[in-house]
Design a protein around this motif. Sequence first.
Motif, PDB file in Angstrom:
ATOM      1  N   PRO A  18       0.792  -1.229   0.000  1.00 32.87           N
ATOM      2  CA  PRO A  18       0.000   0.000   0.000  1.00 32.87           C
ATOM      3  C   PRO A  18       0.825   1.280   0.000  1.00 32.87           C
ATOM      4  O   PRO A  18       0.375   2.299  -0.549  1.00 32.87           O
ATOM      5  CB  PRO A  18      -0.826  -0.120   1.288  1.00 32.87           C
ATOM      6  CG  PRO A  18      -0.919  -1.587   1.548  1.00 32.87           C
ATOM      7  CD  PRO A  18       0.390  -2.142   1.091  1.00 32.87           C
ATOM      8  N   VAL A  74      -1.349   1.018  -9.276  1.00 33.33           N
ATOM      9  CA  VAL A  74      -1.993   1.811  -8.232  1.00 33.33           C
ATOM     10  C   VAL A  74      -1.295   3.164  -8.162  1.00 33.33           C
ATOM     11  O   VAL A  74      -0.076   3.228  -8.015  1.00 33.33           O
ATOM     12  CB  VAL A  74      -1.905   1.108  -6.855  1.00 33.33           C
ATOM     13  CG1 VAL A  74      -2.566   1.972  -5.771  1.00 33.33           C
ATOM     14  CG2 VAL A  74      -2.567  -0.266  -6.914  1.00 33.33           C
ATOM     15  N   THR A 126      -6.720   8.149  -4.853  1.00 29.24           N
ATOM     16  CA  THR A 126      -6.108   6.941  -5.406  1.00 29.24           C
ATOM     17  C   THR A 126      -6.995   6.387  -6.500  1.00 29.24           C
ATOM     18  O   THR A 126      -8.218   6.283  -6.332  1.00 29.24           O
ATOM     19  CB  THR A 126      -5.912   5.854  -4.337  1.00 29.24           C
ATOM     20  OG1 THR A 126      -5.202   6.385  -3.230  1.00 29.24           O
ATOM     21  CG2 THR A 126      -5.149   4.661  -4.901  1.00 29.24           C
ATOM     22  N   THR A 179      -6.757   3.079  -9.565  1.00 25.63           N
ATOM     23  CA  THR A 179      -6.014   1.931 -10.060  1.00 25.63           C
ATOM     24  C   THR A 179      -6.339   1.734 -11.524  1.00 25.63           C
ATOM     25  O   THR A 179      -7.514   1.592 -11.889  1.00 25.63           O
ATOM     26  CB  THR A 179      -6.353   0.665  -9.261  1.00 25.63           C
ATOM     27  OG1 THR A 179      -6.081   0.893  -7.873  1.00 25.63           O
ATOM     28  CG2 THR A 179      -5.520  -0.510  -9.735  1.00 25.63           C
ATOM     29  N   VAL A 229     -13.483  -3.813  -4.972  1.00 22.93           N
ATOM     30  CA  VAL A 229     -12.989  -2.619  -4.270  1.00 22.93           C
ATOM     31  C   VAL A 229     -13.870  -1.415  -4.597  1.00 22.93           C
ATOM     32  O   VAL A 229     -14.192  -0.612  -3.707  1.00 22.93           O
ATOM     33  CB  VAL A 229     -11.520  -2.350  -4.634  1.00 22.93           C
ATOM     34  CG1 VAL A 229     -11.058  -1.021  -4.047  1.00 22.93           C
ATOM     35  CG2 VAL A 229     -10.635  -3.481  -4.136  1.00 22.93           C
ATOM     36  N   GLU A 265     -11.000   4.772   1.435  1.00 25.90           N
ATOM     37  CA  GLU A 265     -10.018   4.159   0.532  1.00 25.90           C
ATOM     38  C   GLU A 265      -9.784   2.679   0.814  1.00 25.90           C
ATOM     39  O   GLU A 265      -8.680   2.279   1.201  1.00 25.90           O
ATOM     40  CB  GLU A 265      -8.693   4.914   0.607  1.00 25.90           C
ATOM     41  CG  GLU A 265      -8.149   5.155   2.022  1.00 25.90           C
ATOM     42  CD  GLU A 265      -6.799   5.832   2.013  1.00 25.90           C
ATOM     43  OE1 GLU A 265      -5.884   5.347   1.313  1.00 25.90           O
ATOM     44  OE2 GLU A 265      -6.656   6.841   2.712  1.00 25.90           O
ATOM     45  N   GLY A 324      -8.982  -1.245  -0.004  1.00 27.62           N
ATOM     46  CA  GLY A 324      -8.076  -1.853  -0.974  1.00 27.62           C
ATOM     47  C   GLY A 324      -7.962  -3.346  -0.770  1.00 27.62           C
ATOM     48  O   GLY A 324      -8.274  -3.883   0.303  1.00 27.62           O
ATOM     49  N   TYR A 380      -4.987  -6.411  -1.599  1.00 26.54           N
ATOM     50  CA  TYR A 380      -3.573  -6.538  -1.958  1.00 26.54           C
ATOM     51  C   TYR A 380      -3.205  -8.009  -2.027  1.00 26.54           C
ATOM     52  O   TYR A 380      -3.200  -8.700  -0.999  1.00 26.54           O
ATOM     53  CB  TYR A 380      -2.717  -5.798  -0.934  1.00 26.54           C
ATOM     54  CG  TYR A 380      -3.197  -4.364  -0.744  1.00 26.54           C
ATOM     55  CD1 TYR A 380      -2.808  -3.359  -1.624  1.00 26.54           C
ATOM     56  CD2 TYR A 380      -4.089  -4.047   0.282  1.00 26.54           C
ATOM     57  CE1 TYR A 380      -3.282  -2.074  -1.478  1.00 26.54           C
ATOM     58  CE2 TYR A 380      -4.565  -2.759   0.436  1.00 26.54           C
ATOM     59  CZ  TYR A 380      -4.166  -1.765  -0.447  1.00 26.54           C
ATOM     60  OH  TYR A 380      -4.646  -0.498  -0.297  1.00 26.54           O
ATOM     61  N   ARG A 426      -6.641  -0.159  -5.067  1.00 25.09           N
ATOM     62  CA  ARG A 426      -7.185   0.762  -4.080  1.00 25.09           C
ATOM     63  C   ARG A 426      -7.900   1.889  -4.816  1.00 25.09           C
ATOM     64  O   ARG A 426      -7.438   2.337  -5.870  1.00 25.09           O
ATOM     65  CB  ARG A 426      -6.079   1.332  -3.190  1.00 25.09           C
ATOM     66  CG  ARG A 426      -6.599   2.230  -2.071  1.00 25.09           C
ATOM     67  CD  ARG A 426      -5.542   2.505  -0.996  1.00 25.09           C
ATOM     68  NE  ARG A 426      -4.388   3.269  -1.450  1.00 25.09           N
ATOM     69  CZ  ARG A 426      -3.195   2.740  -1.724  1.00 25.09           C
ATOM     70  NH1 ARG A 426      -2.994   1.430  -1.586  1.00 25.09           N
ATOM     71  NH2 ARG A 426      -2.189   3.500  -2.125  1.00 25.09           N
TER      72      ARG A 426
END
Length: 377
Positions: free
Chosen positions: A217, A233, A248, A250, A267, A339, A341, A343, A351
């Motif tokens: 992140p 990202v 943010t 992506t 997301v 926000e 996210g 991963y 995110r």
Amino acid sequence: MTTTPPPRTVFTAEDYRARMARAVDAATRAGLAGVLVAPGPDLAHLTGYTPPADTERLTLLVLTPEREPVLVVPALEAGEIAHATGAAALTLRDWKDGADPYALAAPLLSASGRYAVSDSTWALHLLGLQRARPGTSYAALTDALPMLRAVKDARELELMAAAGAAADATYEEILTVRFAGRKEREVARDLAALLRHFGHSQVDFTIVGSGPNGADPHHEAGDRVIAHGDMVVMDFGGLKDGYGSDTTRTVHVGEPTPAEQHVHDVVREAQRAGVEAVRPGVACQEVDRAAREIIEEAGYGDLFIHRTGHGIGVTTHEPPYMVEGEELPLVPGMCFSVEPGIYLPGRFGVRIEDIVAVTEDGGRRLNTSGRAMALVE
């Protein structure tokens, strides 16, 4: 690109006087004797004065119900205060090198008072105050008065919206540059230049995490060459006219796989749920819960590894925090990120982040750029 304009002066001495009065009132309600503020974001918010924070010389704003606001300041810096809009609301007590500034500040404090102290205060200065007034005690400002900067007035909200619009313009423009074959740090430099082009005076971060780096992140943009097929990202923000942006998005270089698109869709839905949970009176943790529930139901709960949001204002990260266990209720005028996210270590990350302002009946996004996965070259 145009030169970044200097921050506008949009607040008056009366605005700062009112902020300091509210701080004293809040401290009194909390059972505190007053508020002590060293250089940093709290001092800028309360007075408009932004001296260097990295100095061993004591600068200290003393706010108590017994007297008008007093600023203890090094004599060699006293002339700079005249340029601060809030200077007219302050009484200055200056001290020269060789004098004891803590002895100067001590009479301003109650002998046995408990004070909220700004988080940026050096231990050197706090210990000096304790020596000069050994009966005093102290609490971190963030813990004692978490709402001090959290609720923005109408003018502040305008500045927050303008910063968000500048970040949106940055995102729209970055979609036109080439990603494949370029290093992450090159795209990060483009983001920083665009933020400044659209009016930011300060760039705080430009995260560019491509491919497996997106699963970190807080990845620092590096020398990895972005390739066709990468998820990327981008998290970027800073200060425009003294107030923060943070967004943010992506994107994907070329067409995504079905698995990549699915994670992005999850997301995006989680972020929507978090925003829709925003309304006055709701506990901060409920925003986190709303976003997290979507990700957990999709089977990725263990891969959402951070809080859902943080406050933003004169800094890009400040209270309140959208996290489990934070029961502070939302109030109109609060601004914070949403926000979520996911991963996937060694593969990619996703995110999506907007800044949201609490309104009288819900929440208003201060970022309006597209949240669907954009395809770049």
